[in-house]
Design a protein around this motif. Structure first.
Motif, short mmCIF file in Angstrom:
data_model
loop_
_atom_site.label_atom_id
_atom_site.label_comp_id
_atom_site.label_asym_id
_atom_site.label_seq_id
_atom_site.Cartn_x
_atom_site.Cartn_y
_atom_site.Cartn_z
N GLY A 9 36.66 -86.27 11.04
CA GLY A 9 37.98 -86.61 11.59
C GLY A 9 38.91 -85.41 11.63
N LEU A 10 38.82 -84.54 10.63
CA LEU A 10 39.67 -83.34 10.59
C LEU A 10 39.36 -82.40 11.75
CD1 LEU A 10 41.73 -81.68 8.84
CD2 LEU A 10 39.74 -80.61 7.77
N ARG A 11 38.08 -82.34 12.14
CA ARG A 11 37.65 -81.38 13.17
C ARG A 11 37.54 -82.01 14.56
NH1 ARG A 11 35.81 -80.26 8.34
NH2 ARG A 11 35.62 -78.10 7.70
N LEU A 12 37.69 -83.32 14.67
CA LEU A 12 37.51 -84.02 15.94
C LEU A 12 38.49 -83.51 17.01
CD1 LEU A 12 36.02 -86.27 17.44
CD2 LEU A 12 37.78 -87.85 16.68
N GLY A 13 37.94 -83.15 18.15
CA GLY A 13 38.76 -82.65 19.26
C GLY A 13 39.06 -81.17 19.16
N ILE A 14 38.78 -80.55 18.01
CA ILE A 14 39.03 -79.11 17.84
C ILE A 14 37.70 -78.36 17.83
CG2 ILE A 14 40.13 -77.36 16.37
CD1 ILE A 14 41.84 -79.73 15.25
N THR A 15 36.87 -78.64 16.85
CA THR A 15 35.55 -78.01 16.84
C THR A 15 34.42 -79.04 16.92
OG1 THR A 15 35.74 -77.95 14.44
CG2 THR A 15 36.22 -75.91 15.60
N GLU A 16 34.75 -80.31 16.88
CA GLU A 16 33.74 -81.37 17.03
C GLU A 16 34.07 -82.22 18.25
OE1 GLU A 16 31.03 -81.98 15.46
OE2 GLU A 16 31.15 -81.03 13.50
N ALA A 17 33.03 -82.59 18.99
CA ALA A 17 33.23 -83.41 20.19
C ALA A 17 33.22 -84.90 19.82
CB ALA A 17 32.12 -83.13 21.19
N HIS A 18 33.75 -85.73 20.71
CA HIS A 18 33.78 -87.18 20.47
C HIS A 18 32.36 -87.76 20.57
CE1 HIS A 18 38.21 -87.83 20.62
NE2 HIS A 18 38.15 -86.65 21.21
N LYS A 19 32.13 -88.85 19.81
CA LYS A 19 30.81 -89.49 19.85
C LYS A 19 30.72 -90.56 20.93
CE LYS A 19 29.66 -88.46 15.11
NZ LYS A 19 29.24 -88.95 13.80
N SER A 20 31.86 -91.10 21.34
CA SER A 20 31.89 -92.02 22.50
C SER A 20 32.71 -91.33 23.57
CB SER A 20 32.55 -93.34 22.12
OG SER A 20 31.68 -94.11 21.34
N ARG A 21 32.10 -91.13 24.75
CA ARG A 21 32.77 -90.31 25.76
C ARG A 21 32.94 -91.11 27.05
NH1 ARG A 21 29.41 -86.41 22.76
NH2 ARG A 21 27.56 -86.84 23.99
N TRP A 22 34.11 -91.71 27.22
CA TRP A 22 34.41 -92.47 28.44
C TRP A 22 35.90 -92.77 28.51
CZ3 TRP A 22 36.37 -96.93 26.36
CH2 TRP A 22 35.84 -97.37 25.16
N TYR A 23 36.34 -93.08 29.70
CA TYR A 23 37.71 -93.54 29.92
C TYR A 23 37.65 -94.97 30.43
CZ TYR A 23 39.52 -88.82 29.39
OH TYR A 23 39.87 -87.61 28.88
N ALA A 24 38.67 -95.76 30.10
CA ALA A 24 38.71 -97.14 30.58
C ALA A 24 40.15 -97.58 30.70
CB ALA A 24 37.97 -98.05 29.59
N PRO A 25 40.44 -98.51 31.62
CA PRO A 25 41.80 -99.07 31.67
C PRO A 25 42.11 -99.85 30.39
CG PRO A 25 40.33 -100.22 33.19
CD PRO A 25 39.57 -99.06 32.65
N LYS A 26 43.40 -100.00 30.12
CA LYS A 26 43.83 -100.61 28.85
C LYS A 26 43.21 -101.99 28.62
CE LYS A 26 48.12 -101.13 26.27
NZ LYS A 26 49.57 -101.09 26.35
N ALA A 27 43.09 -102.77 29.68
CA ALA A 27 42.57 -104.15 29.55
C ALA A 27 41.10 -104.16 29.15
CB ALA A 27 42.76 -104.89 30.86
N LEU A 28 40.36 -103.10 29.51
CA LEU A 28 38.91 -103.07 29.26
C LEU A 28 38.56 -102.29 28.00
CD1 LEU A 28 36.25 -103.96 30.67
CD2 LEU A 28 36.22 -101.74 31.81
N TYR A 29 39.52 -101.51 27.49
CA TYR A 29 39.24 -100.56 26.40
C TYR A 29 38.66 -101.26 25.16
CZ TYR A 29 39.89 -96.92 22.94
OH TYR A 29 39.67 -96.00 21.95
#
Length: 233
Positions: A9-29
């Motif tokens: 969690g400390l490194r997420l988005g800085i030196t670690e990539a996300h494990k779930s990679r997708w975008y969705a509208p708010k209703a479907l998220y």
């Protein structure tokens, strides 16, 4: 009391990539988030909790409008794929039925299981479940991590160790473990050992060295698939 932060969690988005990679509208998220968790639990139950154990360490999920892509990191790819790809085809069909989407599964091999924190924690938990000596199990695994090339390693177990009346904690640490350094590649894994006297928790941290700018097999072109500050001096 010390303030603890999850190494990932400390490194997420800085030196670690996300494990779930997708975008969705708010209703479907929310629906997709729950679906990701169901897929991970289903794969863990199928591949890690039934013999022969396929030693799956991590599951990454990518989604496009047409397809659901599941990336499985395993130390035993042969068991996941099965004879002539039969097992992976069966899993693909079952996941398509479960999600109602087109599914593609790809597999990444973990070259050295002793350098993967999740697999090390699972291995210690398995030995504890089989009533092995907890001191011996922890020390041998820590030694194996260092021999495999780790710069540092810490294994911590907690619970009714050896059937003791009171729960206690045992920790084995080798080498250095810079948990507060963002550029340090510290992997973290947890597992549980279910024994006759209760559950024993196992935590493992492995320091593999500093992040470099070299692109790894795990990095993806999907949104959130690449960390933005790896290899920064």
């Amino acid at each position: 009391m010390g303030q603890k932060t999850h190494p990932f969690g400390l490194r997420l988005g800085i030196t670690e990539a996300h494990k779930s990679r997708w975008y969705a509208p708010k209703a479907l998220y929310g629906e997709l988030l729950v679906e990701d968790e169901k897929i991970r639990r289903w794969l863990d139950k199928r591949l890690n909790r039934r013999p022969p154990n396929a030693a799956v360490s991590d599951v990454h999920i990518e989604r496009t409008r047409e397809e659901l892509k599941i990336i499985i990191k395993t130390a035993r790819p042969g068991l996941v794929i099965g004879p002539k790809g039969a097992e992976v085809e069966r899993m693909t069909e079952e996941l398509q039925y479960m999600t109602g989407r087109k599914v593609a599964i790809s597999i990444i091999e973990i070259k050295n299981a002793d350098m993967d924190a999740k697999l090390v924690a699972e291995s210690v938990a398995e030995q504890l479940s089989k009533r092995s000596s907890f001191r011996r199990a922890v020390k041998m695994k820590a030694e194996a991590c260092m021999n495999a090339g780790a710069r540092g390693c810490k294994i911590r177990i907690a619970g009714r160790l050896g059937g003791a009346e009171l729960a206690r904690v045992m920790e084995e640490k080798r080498g250095s473990l810079p948990l507060s350094t963002l550029q340090a590649n510290v992997e973290y894994g947890v597992a549980e050992a279910h024994t006759t006297y209760g559950v024993i928790g196992v935590k493992c941290w492995i320091f593999k060295g500093m992040f470099t700018t070299e692109r790894t097999e795990e990095e993806s072109n999907a949104a959130g698939g690449r960390a933005r500050a790896r290899g920064r001096k």
